[in-house]
Design a protein around this motif. Structure first.
Motif, PDB file in Angstrom:
ATOM      1  N   VAL A  88       3.253  -4.737  -4.892  1.00 37.16           N
ATOM      2  CA  VAL A  88       2.284  -5.507  -4.116  1.00 37.16           C
ATOM      3  C   VAL A  88       2.635  -5.470  -2.630  1.00 37.16           C
ATOM      4  N   ALA A  89       3.935  -5.532  -2.301  1.00 39.09           N
ATOM      5  CA  ALA A  89       4.351  -5.488  -0.896  1.00 39.09           C
ATOM      6  C   ALA A  89       3.972  -4.164  -0.250  1.00 39.09           C
ATOM      7  N   ILE A  90       4.116  -3.062  -0.971  1.00 38.75           N
ATOM      8  CA  ILE A  90       3.690  -1.761  -0.449  1.00 38.75           C
ATOM      9  C   ILE A  90       2.205  -1.781  -0.138  1.00 38.75           C
ATOM     10  N   SER A  91       1.424  -2.388  -1.024  1.00 36.76           N
ATOM     11  CA  SER A  91      -0.019  -2.503  -0.792  1.00 36.76           C
ATOM     12  C   SER A  91      -0.316  -3.323   0.455  1.00 36.76           C
ATOM     13  N   THR A 120       2.409   0.872  18.955  1.00 30.46           N
ATOM     14  CA  THR A 120       2.472   2.309  18.673  1.00 30.46           C
ATOM     15  C   THR A 120       1.115   2.785  18.186  1.00 30.46           C
ATOM     16  N   GLN A 121       0.834   4.079  18.422  1.00 28.79           N
ATOM     17  CA  GLN A 121      -0.396   4.687  17.914  1.00 28.79           C
ATOM     18  C   GLN A 121      -0.111   5.668  16.778  1.00 28.79           C
ATOM     19  N   ASP A 122       1.152   5.820  16.422  1.00 27.74           N
ATOM     20  CA  ASP A 122       1.528   6.769  15.374  1.00 27.74           C
ATOM     21  C   ASP A 122       1.073   6.275  14.006  1.00 27.74           C
ATOM     22  N   TYR A 123       0.443   7.171  13.229  1.00 24.66           N
ATOM     23  CA  TYR A 123      -0.166   6.819  11.943  1.00 24.66           C
ATOM     24  C   TYR A 123       0.849   6.257  10.963  1.00 24.66           C
ATOM     25  N   THR A 124       1.993   6.931  10.815  1.00 23.01           N
ATOM     26  CA  THR A 124       3.014   6.488   9.866  1.00 23.01           C
ATOM     27  C   THR A 124       3.899   5.400  10.445  1.00 23.01           C
ATOM     28  N   GLU A 125       4.171   5.475  11.759  1.00 25.33           N
ATOM     29  CA  GLU A 125       5.033   4.472  12.394  1.00 25.33           C
ATOM     30  C   GLU A 125       4.431   3.082  12.276  1.00 25.33           C
ATOM     31  N   ARG A 126       3.118   2.997  12.281  1.00 27.45           N
ATOM     32  CA  ARG A 126       2.481   1.691  12.134  1.00 27.45           C
ATOM     33  C   ARG A 126       2.825   1.067  10.787  1.00 27.45           C
ATOM     34  N   THR A 127       2.851   1.889   9.753  1.00 27.96           N
ATOM     35  CA  THR A 127       3.227   1.365   8.448  1.00 27.96           C
ATOM     36  C   THR A 127       4.655   0.839   8.492  1.00 27.96           C
ATOM     37  N   ARG A 128       5.541   1.522   9.247  1.00 25.26           N
ATOM     38  CA  ARG A 128       6.931   1.064   9.359  1.00 25.26           C
ATOM     39  C   ARG A 128       6.999  -0.277  10.099  1.00 25.26           C
ATOM     40  N   THR A 161       2.534   6.419   1.789  1.00 28.52           N
ATOM     41  CA  THR A 161       1.460   6.712   2.737  1.00 28.52           C
ATOM     42  C   THR A 161       1.331   8.217   2.940  1.00 28.52           C
ATOM     43  N   ARG A 162       2.467   8.908   3.068  1.00 23.94           N
ATOM     44  CA  ARG A 162       2.438  10.365   3.259  1.00 23.94           C
ATOM     45  C   ARG A 162       2.021  11.086   1.979  1.00 23.94           C
ATOM     46  N   TRP A 163       2.481  10.604   0.837  1.00 23.23           N
ATOM     47  CA  TRP A 163       2.197  11.295  -0.427  1.00 23.23           C
ATOM     48  C   TRP A 163       0.757  11.087  -0.894  1.00 23.23           C
ATOM     49  N   TRP A 164       0.309   9.846  -0.898  1.00 24.68           N
ATOM     50  CA  TRP A 164      -0.983   9.513  -1.499  1.00 24.68           C
ATOM     51  C   TRP A 164      -2.062   9.170  -0.486  1.00 24.68           C
ATOM     52  N   GLY A 165      -1.671   8.930   0.758  1.00 24.02           N
ATOM     53  CA  GLY A 165      -2.627   8.377   1.703  1.00 24.02           C
ATOM     54  C   GLY A 165      -2.627   6.851   1.598  1.00 24.02           C
ATOM     55  N   LYS A 166      -3.129   6.193   2.632  1.00 26.54           N
ATOM     56  CA  LYS A 166      -3.056   4.737   2.676  1.00 26.54           C
ATOM     57  C   LYS A 166      -3.953   4.074   1.634  1.00 26.54           C
ATOM     58  N   ARG A 167      -5.161   4.574   1.485  1.00 22.21           N
ATOM     59  CA  ARG A 167      -6.102   3.910   0.581  1.00 22.21           C
ATOM     60  C   ARG A 167      -5.603   3.917  -0.859  1.00 22.21           C
ATOM     61  N   ARG A 168      -5.240   5.096  -1.361  1.00 24.83           N
ATOM     62  CA  ARG A 168      -4.796   5.170  -2.755  1.00 24.83           C
ATOM     63  C   ARG A 168      -3.484   4.425  -2.975  1.00 24.83           C
ATOM     64  N   SER A 169      -2.597   4.471  -1.982  1.00 22.77           N
ATOM     65  CA  SER A 169      -1.343   3.722  -2.105  1.00 22.77           C
ATOM     66  C   SER A 169      -1.620   2.233  -2.266  1.00 22.77           C
ATOM     67  N   ALA A 170      -2.508   1.708  -1.422  1.00 25.26           N
ATOM     68  CA  ALA A 170      -2.821   0.283  -1.474  1.00 25.26           C
ATOM     69  C   ALA A 170      -3.474  -0.098  -2.795  1.00 25.26           C
ATOM     70  N   MET A 171      -4.388   0.721  -3.281  1.00 26.71           N
ATOM     71  CA  MET A 171      -5.111   0.426  -4.519  1.00 26.71           C
ATOM     72  C   MET A 171      -4.198   0.488  -5.739  1.00 26.71           C
TER      73      MET A 171
END
Length: 494
Positions: A361-364, A142-150, A306-316
């Protein structure tokens, strides 16, 4: 070129892809958690030799992982770029994993180190042959930004759930307490069925991933045909180019540090459970439920963060605050502010804390895997090549740090804390466990903290990702139009 409108992923394909993560999860858990304990406390090999032997296998990974990624990227076959390696790695991985646990009798400590190095290297090379192409394949689903996280979240869910389910089964069946071994994880007899069963599960789950996703082969990207064969220097140049990509460098730095910290935790967790909290094998088996609870919490939450904070801040944020919570029972024990061994609230409290910490940690982890897929497309816009194999090979190397640098770090902690070899739990003093905690907590916090600072410089936002996807679609449309014009009768050829 990929087909423009591939059919939607079926539930069966998603499950098969996710199931494949169990194989790598079991291997990582076995090597990170049990290998050091088995050779050090059960067989009596010094921790320095065991940890050094495993750490040296990183030299093998440094060569093998990018090579596998590169070969996978360039492969053309009726089974596509990824599946020949996914399916072909199943039997060699299972066999090499099993042999690691059966050194011949009579070996010296040094010879034991050679045995560990040889078969751990072979196991890791074999599983990289599966894992690197499998992870790279995820970017093409998939190329979907959020679907990839799923998708990567689902893969992590299976990895966590399967791994911890197997760990619970092993602790409750293979490592049951006996009069001679009240802590069954120290019983040598349990490791034979443990190793063979783990090898069997690894074999089956890799094959499920390979054959269960085979229906997607016609819709996955094939390698571009080149006018002439690329030479060694071209391969090295393209592999090295990954390390000039800023977004990838930040992810790679974070991954190396976080997986080293995870490996350090995995290698010492049974030490803390056995000697600090004095838990039985059944209690340890119950605590493995925290991993399953963690990933069940994380799976639906990762896309939301991912939607609320963005990927970078969520991971950090999830990583740093999660590990702060996760180490709390240890430093509270050091300060005499936590439950004593045998207290009825000890195990339930550890279960709740570890489940929350594990979920964070798993979310990260889920988020950073999705971020790496975005890096592949960002590089494709700049270079014109889809080198997912190279990038996921480098990520695989970072993951292997959990069983390499992580165990080396654990060996350093055990040696510098002067933790004894071969003592029964009742003979281990409070001063010994305090020293172990005092050396462990600062190291694991430093690894996660520095990793989060590195990740701060990751530059790809959702807007940048969408821009990259549109550019790639435009290029593919233009290329398809050229093919159509060159094939006026038969139409486009794939």
């Amino acid at each position: 070129m990929p087909v423009n409108a591939p059919p939607k992923l079926s539930t069966a394909t998603r499950i098969a892809y996710g199931t494949g993560a169990i194989a790598d999860g079991i291997k990582n858990a076995a090597f990170s958690t049990y290998l050091l304990l088995y050779f050090n406390q059960v067989l009596g090999v010094p921790a320095a030799i065991v940890s050094t032997a495993i750490a040296l296998t990183l030299a093998v990974d440094a060569v093998v992982d990018p090579l596998i990624g590169r070969i996978s990227d360039l492969t053309r076959s009726r089974w596509g770029r990824r599946h020949p390696y996914i399916v072909g790695a199943a039997i060699p991985t299972a066999v090499c994993f099993a042999l690691t646990w059966f050194p011949p009798s009579g070996l010296t400590d040094f010879q034991m180190g050679i045995w560990i190095f040889a078969f751990a290297s072979l196991t890791r090379a074999c599983i990289s042959t599966y894992q690197v192409p499998a992870n790279a394949m995820g970017t093409e689903l998939t190329q979907d930004y959020t679907e990839r996280t799923r998708i990567y979240g689902l893969r992590y869910w299976f990895g966590y759930a399967g791994t911890f389910a197997f760990a619970a089964f092993a602790l409750s069946v293979f490592f049951r307490a006996t009069p001679e071994y009240p802590q069954g994880q120290l019983n040598p007899a349990g490791y034979t069925p443990f190793a063979l069963s783990a090898a069997a599960v690894i074999l089956v789950t890799i094959l499920i991933c390979g054959f269960g996703t085979a229906s997607r082969i016609p819709h996955l990207r094939q390698t571009e045909e080149r006018e002439e064969a690329a030479g060694v220097l071209t391969h090295l140049k393209e592999m090295g180019a990954a390390f000039t990509h800023r977004a990838f460098l930040t992810l790679f730095g974070f991954s190396v540090l976080k997986w080293t910290a995870i490996g350090l935790y995995g290698a010492t967790s049974l030490y803390f459970g056995t000697y600090v909290y004095r838990l039985t094998a059944l209690e340890l088996a119950l605590l493995t439920l925290d991993g399953f609870l963690a990933v069940c919490i994380a799976l639906p939450l990762a896309p939301r963060f991912t939607r609320w904070w963005g990927k970078r801040r969520s991971a950090m944020f999830m990583a740093f605050f999660g590990v702060t919570l996760g180490t709390a029972p240890l430093w509270l024990t050091y300060l005499d502010l936590f439950f004593e061994p045998g207290h009825p609230l000890l195990v339930p409290t550890l279960l709740v804390i570890n489940a929350i910490y594990g979920a964070m940690v798993a979310i990260s982890l889920m988020t950073t895997s999705s971020m790496l897929a975005d890096v592949v497309e960002d590089d494709a816009v700049k270079s014109g090549r889809h080198n997912a194999g190279i990038y996921f090979a480098a990520n695989s190397f970072a993951v292997q740090c959990a069983a390499g640098l992580g165990i080396l770090a654990a060996g350093i902690v055990l040696e510098t804390s002067r933790f004894p070899v071969g003592l029964k739990p009742e003979a281990v003093t409070r001063a010994m466990t305090d020293s172990l905690i005092a050396h462990y907590v600062p190291m694991v916090m430093a690894l996660w903290g520095i990793g989060c600072l590195v990740l701060w410089f990751y530059p790809i936002t959702e807007a940048k990702h969408l821009e990259n996807v549109e550019k790639l679609r435009a290029r593919e449309a233009e290329a398809n139009a050229r093919v159509q014009s060159n094939n006026p009768v038969s139409g486009a050829s794939r």
